[in-house]
Design a protein around this motif. Structure first.
Motif, PDB file in Angstrom:
ATOM      1  N   TYR A  32       0.833  -1.206   0.000  1.00 19.29           N
ATOM      2  CA  TYR A  32       0.000   0.000   0.000  1.00 19.29           C
ATOM      3  C   TYR A  32       0.867   1.256   0.000  1.00 19.29           C
ATOM      4  CZ  TYR A  32      -3.058   3.748   1.343  1.00 19.29           C
ATOM      5  OH  TYR A  32      -3.716   4.946   1.353  1.00 19.29           O
ATOM      6  N   CYS A  35       2.514   1.991  -3.506  1.00 21.44           N
ATOM      7  CA  CYS A  35       1.566   2.621  -4.436  1.00 21.44           C
ATOM      8  C   CYS A  35       0.155   2.182  -4.061  1.00 21.44           C
ATOM      9  CB  CYS A  35       1.863   2.248  -5.889  1.00 21.44           C
ATOM     10  SG  CYS A  35       0.628   2.971  -7.018  1.00 21.44           S
ATOM     11  N   ARG A  38      -1.978   0.734  -7.099  1.00 22.57           N
ATOM     12  CA  ARG A  38      -1.661  -0.647  -7.470  1.00 22.57           C
ATOM     13  C   ARG A  38      -2.197  -1.614  -6.413  1.00 22.57           C
ATOM     14  NH1 ARG A  38       4.464  -2.408  -8.021  1.00 22.57           N
ATOM     15  NH2 ARG A  38       4.306  -2.086  -5.784  1.00 22.57           N
ATOM     16  N   HIS A 252      -4.129   6.243  -4.387  1.00 23.13           N
ATOM     17  CA  HIS A 252      -3.600   7.170  -5.392  1.00 23.13           C
ATOM     18  C   HIS A 252      -2.392   6.574  -6.096  1.00 23.13           C
ATOM     19  CE1 HIS A 252      -5.364  10.057  -2.283  1.00 23.13           C
ATOM     20  NE2 HIS A 252      -6.177  10.063  -3.327  1.00 23.13           N
ATOM     21  N   PRO A 253      -2.137   7.013  -7.340  1.00 18.29           N
ATOM     22  CA  PRO A 253      -0.908   6.567  -8.006  1.00 18.29           C
ATOM     23  C   PRO A 253       0.322   7.122  -7.298  1.00 18.29           C
ATOM     24  CG  PRO A 253      -2.352   7.790  -9.533  1.00 18.29           C
ATOM     25  CD  PRO A 253      -2.919   7.957  -8.164  1.00 18.29           C
ATOM     26  N   ALA A 254       1.412   6.386  -7.364  1.00 17.15           N
ATOM     27  CA  ALA A 254       2.694   6.848  -6.818  1.00 17.15           C
ATOM     28  C   ALA A 254       3.764   6.545  -7.859  1.00 17.15           C
ATOM     29  CB  ALA A 254       2.997   6.152  -5.494  1.00 17.15           C
ATOM     30  N   PRO A 255       3.829   7.359  -8.916  1.00 12.59           N
ATOM     31  CA  PRO A 255       4.773   7.061 -10.002  1.00 12.59           C
ATOM     32  C   PRO A 255       6.204   6.964  -9.492  1.00 12.59           C
ATOM     33  CG  PRO A 255       3.284   8.853 -10.613  1.00 12.59           C
ATOM     34  CD  PRO A 255       3.076   8.603  -9.153  1.00 12.59           C
ATOM     35  N   GLN A 258       8.880   1.586  -9.483  1.00 10.11           N
ATOM     36  CA  GLN A 258       8.040   0.381  -9.477  1.00 10.11           C
ATOM     37  C   GLN A 258       7.086   0.312 -10.670  1.00 10.11           C
ATOM     38  OE1 GLN A 258       7.768   2.825  -7.285  1.00 10.11           O
ATOM     39  NE2 GLN A 258       5.663   3.332  -6.792  1.00 10.11           N
ATOM     40  N   CYS A 259       6.843   1.454 -11.337  1.00  9.40           N
ATOM     41  CA  CYS A 259       5.942   1.450 -12.505  1.00  9.40           C
ATOM     42  C   CYS A 259       6.530   0.593 -13.633  1.00  9.40           C
ATOM     43  CB  CYS A 259       5.707   2.870 -13.014  1.00  9.40           C
ATOM     44  SG  CYS A 259       4.994   3.962 -11.782  1.00  9.40           S
ATOM     45  N   CYS A 262       5.038  -2.739 -13.122  1.00  4.69           N
ATOM     46  CA  CYS A 262       3.641  -2.781 -12.669  1.00  4.69           C
ATOM     47  C   CYS A 262       2.762  -3.408 -13.757  1.00  4.69           C
ATOM     48  CB  CYS A 262       3.153  -1.366 -12.359  1.00  4.69           C
ATOM     49  SG  CYS A 262       1.419  -1.325 -11.859  1.00  4.69           S
ATOM     50  N   ARG A 265      -0.607  -0.884 -15.564  1.00  6.57           N
ATOM     51  CA  ARG A 265      -0.333   0.407 -16.187  1.00  6.57           C
ATOM     52  C   ARG A 265      -1.566   0.951 -16.914  1.00  6.57           C
ATOM     53  NH1 ARG A 265       5.533   0.630 -17.312  1.00  6.57           N
ATOM     54  NH2 ARG A 265       5.129   2.093 -18.996  1.00  6.57           N
ATOM     55  N   CYS A 268      -4.091   2.145 -14.461  1.00  5.73           N
ATOM     56  CA  CYS A 268      -3.548   3.348 -13.831  1.00  5.73           C
ATOM     57  C   CYS A 268      -3.748   4.564 -14.732  1.00  5.73           C
ATOM     58  CB  CYS A 268      -2.070   3.137 -13.515  1.00  5.73           C
ATOM     59  SG  CYS A 268      -1.267   4.572 -12.783  1.00  5.73           S
TER      60      CYS A 268
END
Ligand code: SF4
Length: 276
Positions: A32, A35, A38, A252-255, A258-259, A262, A265, A268
């Motif tokens: 969590y 991100c 995710r 919320h997204p956390a760019p 890790q993207c 992921c 995508r 997201c």
């Protein structure tokens, strides 16, 4: 003596009781905090994705380790053949139950299966196997902890005779010890808090045992000192941040880095704000 358990912490995070999750684990909290969006796709909406080969391999290797350590615990068959059999059965069963796995074709699958066998053989040859009967194997615990509104849960791979906590990792390359300890801090401190709450005893230390998939597999042990109050407070604060964020529906997204790996995508990119 702590009985071996076949239970694992649930992957799905269900909510109730005013939106609070039913419980929190270090793995869920870490996911969590890395991100929230995710985490939502994976654990709340449960949008299925092909299993990553490394994750599949890690689970099957853990099944081989579980067989070995449980056999040490109860006086069963600790032979390499028995461990390999447990591993092979888990490799196939997990694929059927949790798959599909994103192997790179049949060749990739065969290679992954052999990699796991090599890792287990390296561990059994390493002299790192507990010399004395463990206190517990894959011990699942759930305890109410001061500072958290929901129970803390977790499954400890191995509890040694002296209550030392051991967590096994499979890795593609040799880890840097300081970085490995930093990455696993929340998980190890949460295990220490759980074990102390369950037994009334303080674990003397924690260890990470990395089974490394290099050409010649390596076994790398990283020792981590027991947590003081400040480290425990920090861990509980992180766990609580995850609990409150999930309860309040903050996904919320956390760019970030890790993207790159992921699997969500597309979902997201479709997020435009608010609750997903
Ligand atoms: S792509 Fe990045 S920001 Fe979006 S859900 Fe995945 S990890 Fe989070």
């Amino acid at each position: 003596m702590i009985a071996p358990s076949t239970l694992a912490p649930p992957a799905r995070t269900t909510t109730g009781n005013g939106g609070l999750p039913a419980h929190i684990s270090a793995t869920a909290a870490r996911g969590y905090l890395a991100c929230g969006l995710r985490f939502y796709f994976e654990r709340v909406a449960c949008i299925a994705r092909p299993v990553a080969p490394a994750l599949h391999l890690g689970k099957a290797v853990h099944a081989g380790l579980r067989h070995l350590h449980a056999a040490l615990w109860r006086g069963g068959d600790t032979s390499p053949a028995a461990v390999e059999r447990a591993y092979g059965e888990a490799f196939d069963a997990l694929e059927a139950d949790e798959g599909p796995v994103a192997f790179d074709g049949t060749e990739g699958r065969d290679k992954a299966k052999k990699d796991g066998l090599r890792l287990l053989a390296a561990y059994m040859d390493s002299g790192e196997i507990p010399k004395e009967r463990p206190r517990g194997v894959e011990v699942t615990l759930e305890e109410m902890v001061p500072g958290l509104d929901v129970p803390l849960c977790g499954t400890i791979d191995l509890v040694c005779h002296d209550l030392k906590i051991v967590d096994f990792k499979t890795a593609a390359s040799r880890p840097d010890p300081d970085q490995a300890a930093f990455d696993a801090e929340l998980q190890l401190v949460a295990y220490s808090i759980l074990l102390e709450a369950a037994t009334g005893e303080t674990p003397p230390r924690m260890e990470l045992v990395h089974l490394v998939k290099t050409k010649s597999p390596q076994v790398v042990r990283v020792s981590v000192p027991p947590p003081n109050d400040a480290r425990k407070d920090r861990a509980v604060a992180m766990l609580d941040a995850a609990v409150q964020g999930i309860a309040e529906g903050r996904f919320h997204p956390a760019p970030g880095m890790q993207c790159g790996w992921c699997a969500y995508r597309d979902e997201c990119a479709a997020w435009t704000g608010g609750a997903p």
